[in-house]
Write a protein that holds these residues in place. Sequence first.
Motif, PDB file in Angstrom:
ATOM      1  N   ALA A 235      -0.341  10.527   6.654  1.00 46.91           N
ATOM      2  CA  ALA A 235      -1.154  10.738   7.851  1.00 46.91           C
ATOM      3  C   ALA A 235      -2.637  10.668   7.525  1.00 46.91           C
ATOM      4  N   PHE A 236      -3.032  11.227   6.386  1.00 44.60           N
ATOM      5  CA  PHE A 236      -4.435  11.190   5.953  1.00 44.60           C
ATOM      6  C   PHE A 236      -4.913   9.746   5.849  1.00 44.60           C
ATOM      7  N   LEU A 237      -4.120   8.905   5.206  1.00 46.04           N
ATOM      8  CA  LEU A 237      -4.514   7.502   5.027  1.00 46.04           C
ATOM      9  C   LEU A 237      -4.518   6.752   6.356  1.00 46.04           C
ATOM     10  N   ALA A 238      -3.497   6.991   7.181  1.00 42.15           N
ATOM     11  CA  ALA A 238      -3.415   6.275   8.446  1.00 42.15           C
ATOM     12  C   ALA A 238      -4.601   6.590   9.352  1.00 42.15           C
ATOM     13  N   ARG A 239      -5.065   7.834   9.309  1.00 41.54           N
ATOM     14  CA  ARG A 239      -6.110   8.262  10.236  1.00 41.54           C
ATOM     15  C   ARG A 239      -7.517   8.007   9.714  1.00 41.54           C
ATOM     16  N   THR A 240      -7.685   7.980   8.403  1.00 45.41           N
ATOM     17  CA  THR A 240      -9.030   7.823   7.843  1.00 45.41           C
ATOM     18  C   THR A 240      -9.373   6.388   7.464  1.00 45.41           C
ATOM     19  N   GLY A 241      -8.365   5.546   7.305  1.00 48.51           N
ATOM     20  CA  GLY A 241      -8.622   4.189   6.832  1.00 48.51           C
ATOM     21  C   GLY A 241      -8.691   4.078   5.322  1.00 48.51           C
ATOM     22  N   VAL A 242      -8.556   5.209   4.613  1.00 49.25           N
ATOM     23  CA  VAL A 242      -8.505   5.180   3.152  1.00 49.25           C
ATOM     24  C   VAL A 242      -7.253   4.424   2.717  1.00 49.25           C
ATOM     25  N   ARG A 243      -7.404   3.584   1.684  1.00 50.19           N
ATOM     26  CA  ARG A 243      -6.279   2.797   1.194  1.00 50.19           C
ATOM     27  C   ARG A 243      -6.206   2.875  -0.325  1.00 50.19           C
ATOM     28  N   PRO A 244      -4.992   2.846  -0.880  1.00 51.14           N
ATOM     29  CA  PRO A 244      -4.865   2.854  -2.342  1.00 51.14           C
ATOM     30  C   PRO A 244      -5.438   1.591  -2.950  1.00 51.14           C
ATOM     31  N   LEU A 245      -6.009   1.738  -4.124  1.00 51.02           N
ATOM     32  CA  LEU A 245      -6.529   0.592  -4.854  1.00 51.02           C
ATOM     33  C   LEU A 245      -5.378  -0.088  -5.582  1.00 51.02           C
ATOM     34  N   VAL A 246      -5.176  -1.363  -5.319  1.00 52.38           N
ATOM     35  CA  VAL A 246      -4.097  -2.132  -5.943  1.00 52.38           C
ATOM     36  C   VAL A 246      -4.690  -3.006  -7.040  1.00 52.38           C
ATOM     37  N   ASP A 247      -4.251  -2.792  -8.257  1.00 56.60           N
ATOM     38  CA  ASP A 247      -4.724  -3.593  -9.383  1.00 56.60           C
ATOM     39  C   ASP A 247      -4.172  -5.006  -9.301  1.00 56.60           C
ATOM     40  N   SER A 248      -2.860  -5.132  -9.118  1.00 57.43           N
ATOM     41  CA  SER A 248      -2.223  -6.448  -9.102  1.00 57.43           C
ATOM     42  C   SER A 248      -0.839  -6.329  -8.495  1.00 57.43           C
ATOM     43  N   VAL A 249      -0.354  -7.445  -7.970  1.00 61.47           N
ATOM     44  CA  VAL A 249       0.984  -7.515  -7.377  1.00 61.47           C
ATOM     45  C   VAL A 249       1.760  -8.612  -8.091  1.00 61.47           C
TER      46      VAL A 249
ATOM     47  N   GLU B 298       0.833  -1.212   0.000  1.00 61.20           N
ATOM     48  CA  GLU B 298       0.000   0.000   0.000  1.00 61.20           C
ATOM     49  C   GLU B 298       0.859   1.251   0.000  1.00 61.20           C
ATOM     50  N   ALA B 299       1.882   1.270   0.839  1.00 66.19           N
ATOM     51  CA  ALA B 299       2.733   2.458   0.945  1.00 66.19           C
ATOM     52  C   ALA B 299       3.482   2.731  -0.352  1.00 66.19           C
TER      53      ALA B 299
END
Length: 319
Positions: free
Chosen positions: A279-293, A131-132
């Motif tokens: 900080a925005f992501l850590a506090r809100t729970g919003v996460r990046p959308l991952v297409d594939s790994v 995610e990071a």
Amino acid sequence: MIAASVSRFAPDDPLDGLEVGERPAPEARDGWSVVAVRAAALNHHDLWSLRGVGLRAEQLPMILGTDAAGVTADGREVVVHGVVGGPHGRGVPADEPRSLLSERYPGTLAEQVAVPTWNLVDKPAELSFVEAACLPTAWLTAYRMLFTTGRAQPGQRVLVQGAGGGLATAAVVLGAAAGLEVVVTSRDAAKRERALGLGAAAAVETGARVPRVDLVLESVGRATWSHSVRSVRPGGTIVVAGATSGDAQAAELQRIFFQEIAVLGTTMGTRDDLEHLLAFLARTGVRPLVDSVHPLADARTALARLAGGEQFGKIVLEV
């Protein structure tokens, strides 16, 4: 170490210039740190590099990649800010022009990467390495376009040109979380539907008429520029961070000056912007959308997916 590099320029088929194999590991030096990469995300910048944009032949082979998250030698979990030098940079001569990793210095699509220590930001425990790794280019650019440069306020309407890529999906998710009414465009009905699922208020075909918006996020260029200019309200703002379809053939200056439209350019974001985004992501729970790994050794498959425009969200290589 294993790395994905540009071995030669291939303007017509960028993957022809890709080499995945052994490269020398970076060496530590004063003011710089070596990061053991755990995950690295792909960007269109990688495809432009393979085509020869922004590089010279004498720099080859050049390791690709601008985004990474990993661990330093002392066990610190970090996110790499991929902008080196410039007015806000550290660790390089003050007069050195700004560059992105993989332009002047080897990039992140490798088992290890060396960067100025100042470029390292602590990874929040709430975020995984995958995610990071999605954040330092596309998500950072979307954050800066919306909030730093675009100065978006809750309740405003924002038009995002394109849906599916890392920048567009980031803008939808961040905008919705901040109380913005986000409208996206796409030629692909499935991508429009998925954008609605991410929080977009509306999703329309590319070029379709939309209610006047306060802010346009423009990264496509020629194919969407006229629509952007006609969609923003008088006195509104267009923030430009790319031109993947080429420069606009007509700037439409008469409409821009008559309706007092502000056109602002931005590239990536500062280290402070990245800290605020994390900080925005850590506090809100919003996460990046991952297409594939994909594993690092399978970088060719991952880059082919990016080149084919098949992705929805970020494509990540995992070490």
